[in-house]
Design an enzyme around this catalytic site. Structure first.
Site, PDB file in Angstrom:
ATOM      1  N   ASN A  53       0.815  -1.211   0.000  1.00  0.00           N
ATOM      2  CA  ASN A  53       0.000   0.000   0.000  1.00  0.00           C
ATOM      3  C   ASN A  53       0.857   1.274   0.000  1.00  0.00           C
ATOM      4  OD1 ASN A  53      -2.241   1.589   0.002  1.00  0.00           O
ATOM      5  ND2 ASN A  53      -2.930   1.032   2.057  1.00  0.00           N
ATOM      6  N   HIS A 138     -14.287  -4.972  10.770  1.00  0.00           N
ATOM      7  CA  HIS A 138     -13.836  -3.641  11.223  1.00  0.00           C
ATOM      8  C   HIS A 138     -15.043  -2.754  11.509  1.00  0.00           C
ATOM      9  CE1 HIS A 138      -9.424  -2.951   9.860  1.00  0.00           C
ATOM     10  NE2 HIS A 138      -9.574  -4.181  10.239  1.00  0.00           N
ATOM     11  N   ARG A 163     -13.340  -5.819  15.382  1.00  0.00           N
ATOM     12  CA  ARG A 163     -12.382  -4.797  15.794  1.00  0.00           C
ATOM     13  C   ARG A 163     -13.145  -3.495  15.932  1.00  0.00           C
ATOM     14  NH1 ARG A 163      -7.415  -1.898  12.448  1.00  0.00           N
ATOM     15  NH2 ARG A 163      -8.978  -0.309  11.938  1.00  0.00           N
ATOM     16  N   TYR A 175      -7.200   7.762  13.424  1.00  0.00           N
ATOM     17  CA  TYR A 175      -6.908   6.510  12.719  1.00  0.00           C
ATOM     18  C   TYR A 175      -8.118   5.579  12.775  1.00  0.00           C
ATOM     19  CZ  TYR A 175      -5.861   1.761  11.932  1.00  0.00           C
ATOM     20  OH  TYR A 175      -5.953   0.491  11.442  1.00  0.00           O
ATOM     21  N   ASP A 225      -6.900  -1.847  17.547  1.00  0.00           N
ATOM     22  CA  ASP A 225      -5.617  -1.613  16.888  1.00  0.00           C
ATOM     23  C   ASP A 225      -5.053  -0.254  17.327  1.00  0.00           C
ATOM     24  OD1 ASP A 225      -4.582  -1.894  13.372  1.00  0.00           O
ATOM     25  OD2 ASP A 225      -3.455  -1.460  15.205  1.00  0.00           O
ATOM     26  N   HIS A 227      -2.163   0.787  16.433  1.00  0.00           N
ATOM     27  CA  HIS A 227      -1.501   1.227  15.191  1.00  0.00           C
ATOM     28  C   HIS A 227      -0.184   1.937  15.477  1.00  0.00           C
ATOM     29  CE1 HIS A 227      -1.747   2.261  10.803  1.00  0.00           C
ATOM     30  NE2 HIS A 227      -2.453   1.163  10.823  1.00  0.00           N
ATOM     31  N   GLU A 251      -3.652  -4.667  19.357  1.00  0.00           N
ATOM     32  CA  GLU A 251      -2.755  -4.817  18.203  1.00  0.00           C
ATOM     33  C   GLU A 251      -1.791  -3.643  18.066  1.00  0.00           C
ATOM     34  OE1 GLU A 251      -4.971  -5.309  14.623  1.00  0.00           O
ATOM     35  OE2 GLU A 251      -3.331  -4.599  13.373  1.00  0.00           O
ATOM     36  N   GLU A 277       1.870  -6.942  11.258  1.00  0.00           N
ATOM     37  CA  GLU A 277       1.417  -6.732   9.870  1.00  0.00           C
ATOM     38  C   GLU A 277       2.466  -6.003   9.044  1.00  0.00           C
ATOM     39  OE1 GLU A 277      -2.167  -4.437  10.779  1.00  0.00           O
ATOM     40  OE2 GLU A 277      -1.304  -2.813   9.618  1.00  0.00           O
ATOM     41  N   ARG A 298       0.906 -11.428  13.178  1.00  0.00           N
ATOM     42  CA  ARG A 298       0.047 -10.936  12.094  1.00  0.00           C
ATOM     43  C   ARG A 298       0.727 -10.901  10.733  1.00  0.00           C
ATOM     44  NH1 ARG A 298      -4.321  -8.738  11.989  1.00  0.00           N
ATOM     45  NH2 ARG A 298      -3.942  -6.704  11.057  1.00  0.00           N
ATOM     46  N   HIS A 327      -3.017 -10.328   8.940  1.00  0.00           N
ATOM     47  CA  HIS A 327      -3.489  -9.051   8.403  1.00  0.00           C
ATOM     48  C   HIS A 327      -4.413  -9.359   7.212  1.00  0.00           C
ATOM     49  CE1 HIS A 327      -2.035  -5.002   6.476  1.00  0.00           C
ATOM     50  NE2 HIS A 327      -3.152  -4.829   7.131  1.00  0.00           N
ATOM     51  N   ASP A 331      -6.218  -3.375   1.495  1.00  0.00           N
ATOM     52  CA  ASP A 331      -5.071  -3.192   0.605  1.00  0.00           C
ATOM     53  C   ASP A 331      -4.300  -4.482   0.382  1.00  0.00           C
ATOM     54  OD1 ASP A 331      -4.685  -1.803   3.383  1.00  0.00           O
ATOM     55  OD2 ASP A 331      -2.714  -2.638   2.922  1.00  0.00           O
ATOM     56  N   GLU A 354      -8.170 -11.507   9.781  1.00  0.00           N
ATOM     57  CA  GLU A 354      -8.805 -10.205   9.548  1.00  0.00           C
ATOM     58  C   GLU A 354      -9.532 -10.263   8.213  1.00  0.00           C
ATOM     59  OE1 GLU A 354      -6.060  -6.974   9.529  1.00  0.00           O
ATOM     60  OE2 GLU A 354      -7.600  -5.463   9.230  1.00  0.00           O
ATOM     61  N   TRP A 417       2.036   6.937  12.160  1.00  0.00           N
ATOM     62  CA  TRP A 417       0.641   6.885  11.723  1.00  0.00           C
ATOM     63  C   TRP A 417       0.089   5.491  11.947  1.00  0.00           C
ATOM     64  CZ3 TRP A 417      -1.781   3.895   7.938  1.00  0.00           C
ATOM     65  CH2 TRP A 417      -3.141   4.179   7.796  1.00  0.00           C
TER      66      TRP A 417
END
Ligand code: CS2
Ligand code: MG
Length: 417
Positions: A53, A138, A163, A175, A225, A227, A251, A277, A298, A327, A331, A354, A417
């Site tokens: 991605n 999600h 999630r 996010y 998550d 992230h 996560e 991931e 993941r 994961h 994407d 996921e 991010w």
């Protein structure tokens, strides 16, 4: 090659398996995907996902310019030897671009051999270990109310695991919160700058899960998550604060380049942890797994060197009672999802998969035989991984430059991010 080696076996003859062509297909049915198609003299072809991605063209070039010329004439049945050739022969080892390119070749070869052998990929790996693969969806919302409503909708759809992410008061573009029909973070040609506030986040997340348990009860498996946004001690605090709500996993609680950082989290909480991931090699997770600092790994097939490498990672994880939790964001193409589901169907230490719905355009370009039923995904019984590509339709969706957002703190400090 040993001259006395049998020429004809269950996966055709060496001549049948000779690679005669390979090409990279870049398409954008709703979002960008990169697919490698490898063709053999028998006419049987295999597909591998090569999507990274925001960096799709880097992998497309790595494959087209540096890998494909080495594939022509090779025996598609020599999956391991090809993996070793592409890994050791690159000299410059590991990294997301290299390992995604190797993964695409690897999955395409597994697809070819399974097709030639006339069996679904999970059978070639060792057979079925379960009926259907537990998946999580999600749910997200601009606030706790909206997030809880969406969790309810996933439960109504039959999901047994969800999630949950929600907006963070005072944070613009938080996010994990969709800003349109489907959640797609790579939304612009150049990165969107978002702002992050750890204090506001640490305050709202326990409130979110307190509300979710109150609204939806104790049985639904809930995941979250982080992230990569917290420092180890902040992650330890959040993991401890979430213990009353019994998450299935927390996560990417903190960036994992320093695998030992997770020792601090582990000392303070029994909330299960998932990571990986962004990993592309077993070495990214070696200490995390050996020291049992995580509960789920993941790293997935498209970014961690394909089935051949992820199988080693899963077996290593099994020695330490760590389970898989691949994961599976939008994407990662249906080609990756198809291969992952066959892997999930076989792997003994499976945890969860996921599953984000792809767009209708994506599903049209990548026809597949996996189906969602009662909280689980079921791979098909067709030979191979069960996913194809409609090249004529793919050509109608040209590549569109897109990059992932970046995050800064309120004072402008660059963040994760
Ligand atoms: C996320 C991903 O699904 C997840 O767990 O971490 O959506 C991630 O943000 C994207 O795959 C990045 O491309
Ligand atoms: Mg994630």
């Amino acid at each position: 090659m040993n001259a006395s080696a049998p020429d004809e076996g269950c996966a055709g003859s060496v001549r049948d398996r000779e690679i005669v062509a390979a090409r990279v297909i870049v398409t954008c049915p709703g979002r960008n995907f990169v697919t490698l198609k490898i063709e053999t003299r028998s006419g049987v072809y295999g597909l591998g996902d090569a999507t990274l991605n925001g960096r799709e063209l880097a992998v497309a070039s790595y494959l087209a310019d540096h890998v494909v010329p080495n594939l022509i004439g090779r025996d598609a049945g020599r999956i391991e030897d090809t993996w070793q050739f592409l890994y050791r022969g690159a000299y410059w080892r590991r990294g997301p671009v290299t390992m995604t390119a190797i993964a695409a070749v690897d999955v395409a070869l597994w697809d070819i051999v399974a097709k030639l052998a006339g069996m679904p990929l999970y059978q070639l790996l060792g057979g079925r270990s379960r009926e259907g693969v537990l998946v999580y969806g999600h749910a997200n919302g601009r606030d706790i109310e909206e997030a809880s409503e969406q969790v309810g909708r996933y439960i109504e759809k039959g999901f047994r695991a969800v999630r949950a992410q929600c907006g963070v008061p005072g944070v613009h573009k938080p996010y994990g919160v969709a800003r349109g029909k489907a959640y797609e973070p790579a939304e612009s040609e150049l990165p969107v700058e978002t702002v992050w506030s750890t204090p506001a986040y640490l305050n709202v997340v326990p409130q979110l899960f307190e509300r979710l348990r109150a609204d939806h009860g104790p049985d639904i498996e809930l995941l979250h998550d982080v992230h990569h946004r917290l420092t180890p001690i902040e992650a330890a605090r959040l993991a401890r604060d979430l213990e009353p709500y019994r998450l299935f996993w927390l996560e990417d609680a903190t960036p994992a380049e320093n695998q030992r950082a997770f020792e601090l989290i582990r000392r303070h909480s029994v909330t299960p942890l998932a990571v990986g991931e962004v990993f592309n090699s077993i070495w990214d997770a070696k200490h995390l797994i050996e020291a049992q600092l995580i509960d789920f790994i993941r790293a997935t097939i498209v970014h961690a060197g394909g089935i051949t490498h992820v199988r080693r990672l899963a077996d290593f994880a099994a020695l330490h009672q760590v389970r898989t939790g691949f994961h599976g964001a939008t994407d990662l193409s249906p080609v990756c999802m198809g291969a992952a589901l066959h892997f999930d169907t076989w792997v003994p230490n499976f945890g969860i998969q996921e599953y984000m719905f792809h767009t209708e355009e994506t599903d049209a370009v990548f026809p597949h035989d996996y189906v969602f039923r009662e909280g689980r995904l079921h791979c098909g019984e067709r030979p191979g991984h069960g996913v194809d590509i409609d090249e004529a339709l793919a050509r109608k969706f040209p590549y569109r430059p897109k990059q992932l957002p970046v995050a800064r703190l309120a004072d402008g400090t660059m963040w994760d991010w």
